[in-house]
Design a protein around this motif. Structure first.
Motif, PDB file in Angstrom:
ATOM      1  N   GLY A 228      40.912   8.986 -56.450  1.00  0.00           N
ATOM      2  CA  GLY A 228      40.370   9.742 -57.567  1.00  0.00           C
ATOM      3  C   GLY A 228      40.560   9.090 -58.920  1.00  0.00           C
ATOM      4  N   LEU A 229      41.277   7.972 -58.976  1.00  0.00           N
ATOM      5  CA  LEU A 229      41.437   7.269 -60.248  1.00  0.00           C
ATOM      6  C   LEU A 229      40.259   6.318 -60.444  1.00  0.00           C
ATOM      7  N   PRO A 230      39.820   6.140 -61.682  1.00  0.00           N
ATOM      8  CA  PRO A 230      38.628   5.327 -61.923  1.00  0.00           C
ATOM      9  C   PRO A 230      38.763   3.879 -61.444  1.00  0.00           C
ATOM     10  N   VAL A 231      37.745   3.434 -60.754  1.00  0.00           N
ATOM     11  CA  VAL A 231      37.583   2.034 -60.357  1.00  0.00           C
ATOM     12  C   VAL A 231      36.226   1.631 -60.905  1.00  0.00           C
ATOM     13  N   ARG A 232      36.216   0.647 -61.801  1.00  0.00           N
ATOM     14  CA  ARG A 232      34.967   0.289 -62.488  1.00  0.00           C
ATOM     15  C   ARG A 232      34.600  -1.185 -62.377  1.00  0.00           C
ATOM     16  N   ASP A 233      35.390  -1.953 -61.635  1.00  0.00           N
ATOM     17  CA  ASP A 233      35.073  -3.375 -61.490  1.00  0.00           C
ATOM     18  C   ASP A 233      34.296  -3.610 -60.192  1.00  0.00           C
ATOM     19  N   GLU A 234      33.517  -4.673 -60.173  1.00  0.00           N
ATOM     20  CA  GLU A 234      32.656  -4.955 -59.031  1.00  0.00           C
ATOM     21  C   GLU A 234      33.439  -5.063 -57.727  1.00  0.00           C
ATOM     22  N   ARG A 235      34.486  -5.866 -57.720  1.00  0.00           N
ATOM     23  CA  ARG A 235      35.239  -6.079 -56.482  1.00  0.00           C
ATOM     24  C   ARG A 235      35.878  -4.778 -56.009  1.00  0.00           C
ATOM     25  N   GLY A 236      36.431  -4.009 -56.926  1.00  0.00           N
ATOM     26  CA  GLY A 236      37.052  -2.749 -56.549  1.00  0.00           C
ATOM     27  C   GLY A 236      36.055  -1.764 -55.969  1.00  0.00           C
ATOM     28  N   VAL A 237      34.883  -1.667 -56.574  1.00  0.00           N
ATOM     29  CA  VAL A 237      33.856  -0.759 -56.054  1.00  0.00           C
ATOM     30  C   VAL A 237      33.339  -1.271 -54.717  1.00  0.00           C
TER      31      VAL A 237
ATOM     32  N   ARG B 184      23.642  -8.028 -59.864  1.00  0.00           N
ATOM     33  CA  ARG B 184      24.310  -8.478 -61.085  1.00  0.00           C
ATOM     34  C   ARG B 184      23.370  -8.577 -62.281  1.00  0.00           C
ATOM     35  N   ASP B 185      22.177  -9.059 -62.082  1.00  0.00           N
ATOM     36  CA  ASP B 185      21.234  -9.196 -63.204  1.00  0.00           C
ATOM     37  C   ASP B 185      20.757  -7.845 -63.733  1.00  0.00           C
ATOM     38  N   ALA B 186      20.929  -6.798 -62.936  1.00  0.00           N
ATOM     39  CA  ALA B 186      20.501  -5.455 -63.350  1.00  0.00           C
ATOM     40  C   ALA B 186      21.681  -4.597 -63.797  1.00  0.00           C
ATOM     41  N   GLY B 187      22.822  -5.211 -64.080  1.00  0.00           N
ATOM     42  CA  GLY B 187      23.983  -4.455 -64.551  1.00  0.00           C
ATOM     43  C   GLY B 187      25.124  -4.409 -63.566  1.00  0.00           C
ATOM     44  N   GLY B 188      24.841  -4.598 -62.285  1.00  0.00           N
ATOM     45  CA  GLY B 188      25.901  -4.687 -61.297  1.00  0.00           C
ATOM     46  C   GLY B 188      26.141  -3.421 -60.497  1.00  0.00           C
ATOM     47  N   LEU B 189      26.890  -3.609 -59.426  1.00  0.00           N
ATOM     48  CA  LEU B 189      27.185  -2.519 -58.499  1.00  0.00           C
ATOM     49  C   LEU B 189      27.956  -1.396 -59.170  1.00  0.00           C
ATOM     50  N   ALA B 190      29.002  -1.735 -59.903  1.00  0.00           N
ATOM     51  CA  ALA B 190      29.823  -0.686 -60.512  1.00  0.00           C
ATOM     52  C   ALA B 190      28.996   0.164 -61.469  1.00  0.00           C
ATOM     53  N   GLU B 191      28.169  -0.465 -62.269  1.00  0.00           N
ATOM     54  CA  GLU B 191      27.335   0.295 -63.211  1.00  0.00           C
ATOM     55  C   GLU B 191      26.361   1.195 -62.471  1.00  0.00           C
ATOM     56  N   LEU B 192      25.760   0.681 -61.405  1.00  0.00           N
ATOM     57  CA  LEU B 192      24.808   1.481 -60.638  1.00  0.00           C
ATOM     58  C   LEU B 192      25.504   2.679 -60.018  1.00  0.00           C
ATOM     59  N   VAL B 193      26.668   2.471 -59.435  1.00  0.00           N
ATOM     60  CA  VAL B 193      27.388   3.572 -58.780  1.00  0.00           C
ATOM     61  C   VAL B 193      27.848   4.599 -59.821  1.00  0.00           C
ATOM     62  N   TRP B 194      28.392   4.128 -60.935  1.00  0.00           N
ATOM     63  CA  TRP B 194      28.870   5.056 -61.962  1.00  0.00           C
ATOM     64  C   TRP B 194      27.720   5.806 -62.642  1.00  0.00           C
ATOM     65  N   ALA B 195      26.520   5.270 -62.580  1.00  0.00           N
ATOM     66  CA  ALA B 195      25.356   5.974 -63.137  1.00  0.00           C
ATOM     67  C   ALA B 195      25.066   7.260 -62.364  1.00  0.00           C
ATOM     68  N   ALA B 196      25.656   7.398 -61.177  1.00  0.00           N
ATOM     69  CA  ALA B 196      25.471   8.609 -60.366  1.00  0.00           C
ATOM     70  C   ALA B 196      26.406   9.735 -60.782  1.00  0.00           C
ATOM     71  N   ARG B 197      27.201   9.524 -61.799  1.00  0.00           N
ATOM     72  CA  ARG B 197      28.139  10.561 -62.245  1.00  0.00           C
ATOM     73  C   ARG B 197      27.361  11.817 -62.657  1.00  0.00           C
ATOM     74  N   PRO B 198      27.731  12.958 -62.100  1.00  0.00           N
ATOM     75  CA  PRO B 198      27.036  14.201 -62.454  1.00  0.00           C
ATOM     76  C   PRO B 198      27.452  14.713 -63.832  1.00  0.00           C
ATOM     77  N   ALA B 199      26.709  15.670 -64.326  1.00  0.00           N
ATOM     78  CA  ALA B 199      27.025  16.273 -65.626  1.00  0.00           C
ATOM     79  C   ALA B 199      28.315  17.095 -65.559  1.00  0.00           C
ATOM     80  N   VAL B 200      28.584  17.664 -64.389  1.00  0.00           N
ATOM     81  CA  VAL B 200      29.814  18.440 -64.178  1.00  0.00           C
ATOM     82  C   VAL B 200      30.383  18.056 -62.820  1.00  0.00           C
ATOM     83  N   THR B 201      31.680  18.220 -62.680  1.00  0.00           N
ATOM     84  CA  THR B 201      32.332  17.930 -61.399  1.00  0.00           C
ATOM     85  C   THR B 201      32.598  19.234 -60.667  1.00  0.00           C
ATOM     86  N   PRO B 202      32.664  19.182 -59.340  1.00  0.00           N
ATOM     87  CA  PRO B 202      32.984  20.406 -58.603  1.00  0.00           C
ATOM     88  C   PRO B 202      34.346  20.964 -59.019  1.00  0.00           C
ATOM     89  N   ALA B 203      34.539  22.242 -58.802  1.00  0.00           N
ATOM     90  CA  ALA B 203      35.817  22.884 -59.112  1.00  0.00           C
ATOM     91  C   ALA B 203      36.266  23.709 -57.908  1.00  0.00           C
TER      92      ALA B 203
END
Length: 175
Positions: free
Chosen positions: A11-20, A95-114
């Motif tokens: 649940g802790l943020p991972v934002r680098d390509e290799r980590g994702v 990579r030329d389109a921003g990379g895996l991490a950026e693409l995956v993080w773009a899926a972040r919803p407006a709200v998180t489940p509770a």
């Protein structure tokens, strides 16, 4: 082992390509298995897949696949091994389109489940469904909606810790 992972990593943020890429790969290997199995084998997975360096894994060939199929330290599933190698190649292509991490993080919803109970923790979401579709279109495999939701949880994109848990909000992504 599971408690340590839950308390210090999940649940802790991972934002680098290799980590994702590593988490995406491990979530794909986990499909149909217990997370405990994958977590126990993670050191062997890291050794077998060159620390999940996409540049190295993308260069794996037939001899590497045979080596991996003979490695008792990992899950020896040809489709998942092939998917990991193909996903490394797809990661490089992004990579030329921003990379895996950026693409995956773009899926972040407006709200998180509770969720207040384990039964309320979702296993998919509209965002995980869309992410799976986007990744498949980019050449990724073994990236279904449930697997992508698990990835989103693991790297902090959504916070599905139960309301009242000592970990709820600990990612800093969600207040």
């Amino acid at each position: 082992m599971l408690r340590d992972y839950y308390d210090t990593e999940w649940g802790l943020p991972v934002r680098d390509e290799r980590g994702v890429f590593e988490r995406l790969s491990l979530e794909a290997f986990q499909s149909g298995l217990s997370w405990r199995t994958i977590l126990a084998k993670r050191p062997a997975f890291r050794a077998a897949f060159a620390g999940f360096d996409p540049d190295v894994v993308a260069g794996f060939g037939d001899a590497d696949v045979e080596r991996l199929l003979g490695d008792a330290g990992i899950v020896r599933n040809r489709r998942k091994i092939d998917a990991t190698i193909g996903n490394a190649r797809a990661t490089i292509a992004l990579r030329d389109a921003g990379g895996l991490a950026e693409l995956v993080w773009a899926a972040r919803p407006a709200v998180t489940p509770a969720p207040r109970t384990a039964a309320e923790v979702p296993t998919t979401s509209p965002e995980s469904i869309a992410l799976a579709k986007t990744l498949r279109a980019a050449g990724f495999a073994h990236v279904g909606p449930t697997t992508m939701h698990a990835l989103m949880e693991a790297i902090g994109i959504v916070d599905t810790h139960l309301v009242g848990s000592h970990r709820r909000g600990s990612s800093g992504v969600w207040a």
